[in-house]
Design an enzyme around this catalytic site. Structure first.
Site, PDB file in Angstrom:
ATOM      1  N   SER A  59    -193.269   2.652  72.069  1.00 54.88           N
ATOM      2  CA  SER A  59    -194.576   2.089  71.697  1.00 54.88           C
ATOM      3  C   SER A  59    -194.432   0.940  70.698  1.00 54.88           C
ATOM      4  O   SER A  59    -193.435   0.817  69.982  1.00 54.88           O
ATOM      5  CB  SER A  59    -195.455   3.172  71.075  1.00 54.88           C
ATOM      6  OG  SER A  59    -195.511   4.300  71.908  1.00 54.88           O
TER       7      SER A  59
HETATM    8  N1  SAH Z   1    -192.945   8.468  71.760  1.00 55.53           N
HETATM    9  C1  SAH Z   1    -192.056   7.669  72.575  1.00 55.53           C
HETATM   10  C2  SAH Z   1    -192.807   6.767  73.530  1.00 55.53           C
HETATM   11  C3  SAH Z   1    -192.933   7.440  74.773  1.00 55.53           C
HETATM   12  S1  SAH Z   1    -193.694   6.658  76.156  1.00 55.53           S
HETATM   13  C4  SAH Z   1    -191.074   6.889  71.753  1.00 55.53           C
HETATM   14  O1  SAH Z   1    -191.191   6.873  70.529  1.00 55.53           O
HETATM   15  O2  SAH Z   1    -190.160   6.286  72.349  1.00 55.53           O
HETATM   16  C5  SAH Z   1    -194.456   8.096  76.833  1.00 55.53           C
HETATM   17  C6  SAH Z   1    -193.545   9.238  77.183  1.00 55.53           C
HETATM   18  O3  SAH Z   1    -194.371  10.308  77.609  1.00 55.53           O
HETATM   19  C7  SAH Z   1    -192.572   8.949  78.308  1.00 55.53           C
HETATM   20  O4  SAH Z   1    -191.276   9.244  77.890  1.00 55.53           O
HETATM   21  C8  SAH Z   1    -193.037   9.879  79.420  1.00 55.53           C
HETATM   22  O5  SAH Z   1    -191.995  10.351  80.241  1.00 55.53           O
HETATM   23  C9  SAH Z   1    -193.672  10.994  78.620  1.00 55.53           C
HETATM   24  N2  SAH Z   1    -194.618  11.836  79.359  1.00 55.53           N
HETATM   25  C10 SAH Z   1    -195.477  11.468  80.336  1.00 55.53           C
HETATM   26  N3  SAH Z   1    -196.167  12.527  80.778  1.00 55.53           N
HETATM   27  C11 SAH Z   1    -195.736  13.609  80.062  1.00 55.53           C
HETATM   28  C12 SAH Z   1    -196.064  15.002  80.064  1.00 55.53           C
HETATM   29  N4  SAH Z   1    -196.975  15.525  80.874  1.00 55.53           N
HETATM   30  N5  SAH Z   1    -195.408  15.793  79.182  1.00 55.53           N
HETATM   31  C13 SAH Z   1    -194.497  15.314  78.328  1.00 55.53           C
HETATM   32  N6  SAH Z   1    -194.133  13.996  78.298  1.00 55.53           N
HETATM   33  C14 SAH Z   1    -194.752  13.163  79.141  1.00 55.53           C
END
Ligand code: SAH
Length: 210
Positions: A59
């Site tokens: 993000s």
């Molecule tokens: N917090 C992260 C950004 C992640 S982007 C960082 O600091 O890098 C969003 C993430 O949510 C992705 O890795 C994606 O795979 C995950 N995601 C999507 N749907 C999800 C679900 N149902 N449960 C857990 N993770 C999920």
């Protein structure tokens, strides 16, 4: 070409309304360039979202800071993060609270982040592979829950896992534009405050072995 430094990023975040010095300190201490591919590392301190593996993103620093600042107003000891991704947001939280629980649905991302965070000594983060829509009831209640992918609706399971006075920070809405909400639990009432308009990748149901 301009390379942005961490000092410039912190100054920008302050000017954009990030006033919690603990949050700014945590951002100063976590090397964002280590949470992305080497090819992108020279852009790590731009105030922008960047791609990570499996078509996901790390993000934008301002949004990480805004969500962290919002959840910290609950004075949390224990925070649940949905969407571990690179592990960057979990690392920031781990410097501010006693315990971080983070859930990721994509196996490769889960394994990479878990291994990296452990190697770097972030020993108050517990990573789980699973579907974040369900939260992680075994660890509930949480003083804060931070959802780092967008949901069409506010998942009831997450509201139910909030402690009294706890805060859920979540982008709500469809593809391409969401409202970033701060939801505070008071008994069975959940008060909403709009923090910003944002664009997150969608929260997907179930798990993936990618
Ligand atoms: N917090 C992260 C950004 C992640 S982007 C960082 O600091 O890098 C969003 C993430 O949510 C992705 O890795 C994606 O795979 C995950 N995601 C999507 N749907 C999800 C679900 N149902 N449960 C857990 N993770 C999920």
């Amino acid at each position: 070409m301009t390379y942005y430094s961490q000092t410039m990023l912190i100054a920008e975040l302050s000017s954009m309304g990030i006033t919690d010095s603990n949050v700014l300190n945590a951002i100063t201490q976590v090397p964002r360039d280590h949470f992305m591919s080497a090819a992108l590392a020279n852009r790590a301190y731009e105030n922008t979202a960047l791609p990570i593996a499996c078509e996901q993103t790390i993000s934008q620093p301002f949004i990480v800071a805004l969500m962290t600042q919002a959840v910290m107003t609950a004075k949390p000891n224990k925070v649940l993060e949905i969407g571990t991704g690179s592990g960057y947001q979990a690392a920031i939280l781990s410097l501010l609270v006693e315990q971080v629980v983070s859930i990721e649905r994509i196996k490769t991302l889960y394994e990479t982040a878990k291994e990296y965070l452990a190697k770097q000594g972030y020993d108050n983060i517990i990573c789980h592979y699973g579907d974040g829509f369900k939260g992680y009831p075994q660890g509930a209640p949480y003083d804060g829950i931070l959802v780092t992918a967008a949901s069409e609706k506010i998942p009831d399971a997450l509201c139910q896992q909030l402690a009294e006075g706890g805060k859920l920070i979540i982008p709500v809405g469809g593809y391409g534009s969401q409202r970033l909400l701060e939801i505070t639990r008071e008994g069975e009432n959940f008060h909403q405050k709009l923090l910003d308009h944002v664009i997150f990748v969608p929260l997907l149901p179930g798990t993936s072995t990618d």
